[in-house]
Write a protein that holds these residues in place. Structure first.
Motif: not given
Length: 332
Positions: A12-18, A53-60, A77-81, A307-312
């Motif tokens: 969720c923190g990574l998603s917020a930064a993106i 798919e439900l764990l994706e962030i940043g459209n990656v 995955y999250y390291r790559k993002v 994660i599924e909801s918090g990523r938004w």
């Protein structure tokens, strides 16, 4: 002076930064350990409930050959993002306090692993600290013994030992089933009349079969009231007591968010101190410029946010910050 300081480098923190960077906001992440520490603390061979798919962030895209991804795949995955977006992450730097300045901006005081104090300045702060490093302690004698752990990583260290598992949720069930495979003697203690109704549906019949075959001894309607060097003492719902011999205790009793950072800056809490007061449309707290993201926004039941909801949450936050800045600019 950053536009946004994000405390917590989980999904969720990574998603917020993106999302902030996408809208032209400068964002820096302060992380107590390393990114997605909570996932790192999951059992080594854990498989997620959710599809990739439900764990994706940043459209990656999150690619996996499995129906549901495993822990090691999520870590990669999250390291790559984080690398893909070039996110600025201050690893191994723990936020200690948030201070609001007279001009409405904020200071986030942190300490790095060398004990040095650092002050970050920002116009907005997002608290996305998760909960997995704050277990629910039992508060009983002996809980601080070396034989006790609130985390289960993998079964090998418990090969052919006597293990007491406290809890009846997915984590407890998964641990018990892995321990069976290494020949451990397992006593599973749970205060309820049955294990949690939220046990993964594809796991429940396998677990019940192991119980029926005597590979797992299930003690329902019971609670541990003392942990001794070589045993635990139980109090049963009928008032009787008993003692079980064991070498190790896995107290898998869940986790809770730590809201001291929010309290330090004066964020209002709900009447029962169960969760911070915030606007679900923007994730802004009662203190303008302080936002919550991920499970920190949940109540006593940390399962309110995944994660599924918090990523938004990051998108709501970024859009609100940009919208407020635009409104202030137009009003000048």
């Amino acid at each position: 002076m950053e536009d946004v300081i994000i405390i917590g480098g989980g999904p969720c923190g990574l998603s917020a930064a993106i999302e902030c960077e996408r809208l032209g906001l400068s964002a820096v992440i302060v992380e107590k350990y390393n990114i997605v520490q909570s996932i790192y603390l999951y059992p080594t061979h854990m498989q997620f409930f959710s599809t990739a798919e439900l764990l994706e962030i940043g459209n990656v895209p999150f690619s996996t050959p499995n129906d549901k991804p495993f822990r090691y795949e999520a870590l990669a995955y999250y390291r790559k993002v984080a690398e893909h977006f070039g996110l600025r992450v201050h690893n191994y730097e723990e936020a200690q306090e948030i201070k609001r300045k007279d001009d409405g901006t904020f200071e986030v005081h942190t300490v790095n692993r060398r004990g040095q104090t650092i002050v970050h300045e920002g116009r907005n702060v997002v608290v996305a600290t998760g909960y997995f490093d704050h277990p629910n302690y039992l508060g009983i004698p002996g809980e601080d013994k070396d034989k006790v752990s609130h985390y289960f990583r993998e079964a090998h260290p418990y090969t052919r030992t006597r293990v007491a598992i406290i809890g009846g949720s997915n984590s407890a069930v998964d641990a018990a089933m892995e321990l069976v495979l290494v020949g451990a003697h397992i006593d599973m203690v749970y205060r309820g009349s049955g294990v949690s109704e939220h046990i993964k549906p594809w796991v429940r019949p396998l677990f019940e079969s192991m119980v029926q075959k005597g590979k797992i001894s299930l003690h329902l309607g019971s609670r541990v009231n003392e942990i001794l060097d070589d045993s635990i003492r139980l109090l049963h719902s009928d008032g009787s007591t008993s003692e079980l011999d064991n070498d190790f205790v896995l107290a898998l009793t869940g986790f809770r968010p730590d809201r001291k950072l929010l309290s330090s800056v004066g964020v209002e809490m709900s009447a029962d101190m169960d969760k911070p007061v915030y606007d679900p449309q923007t994730m802004e707290s009662s203190v303008p410029g302080i936002y919550v993201g991920g499970v920190i926004a949940s109540g006593r039941n940390a399962n309110e946010v995944f994660i599924e909801s918090g990523r938004w949450h990051g998108r709501y936050i970024a859009e609100h910050i940009v919208g407020r800045h635009r409104g202030q600019t137009e009003g000048e």
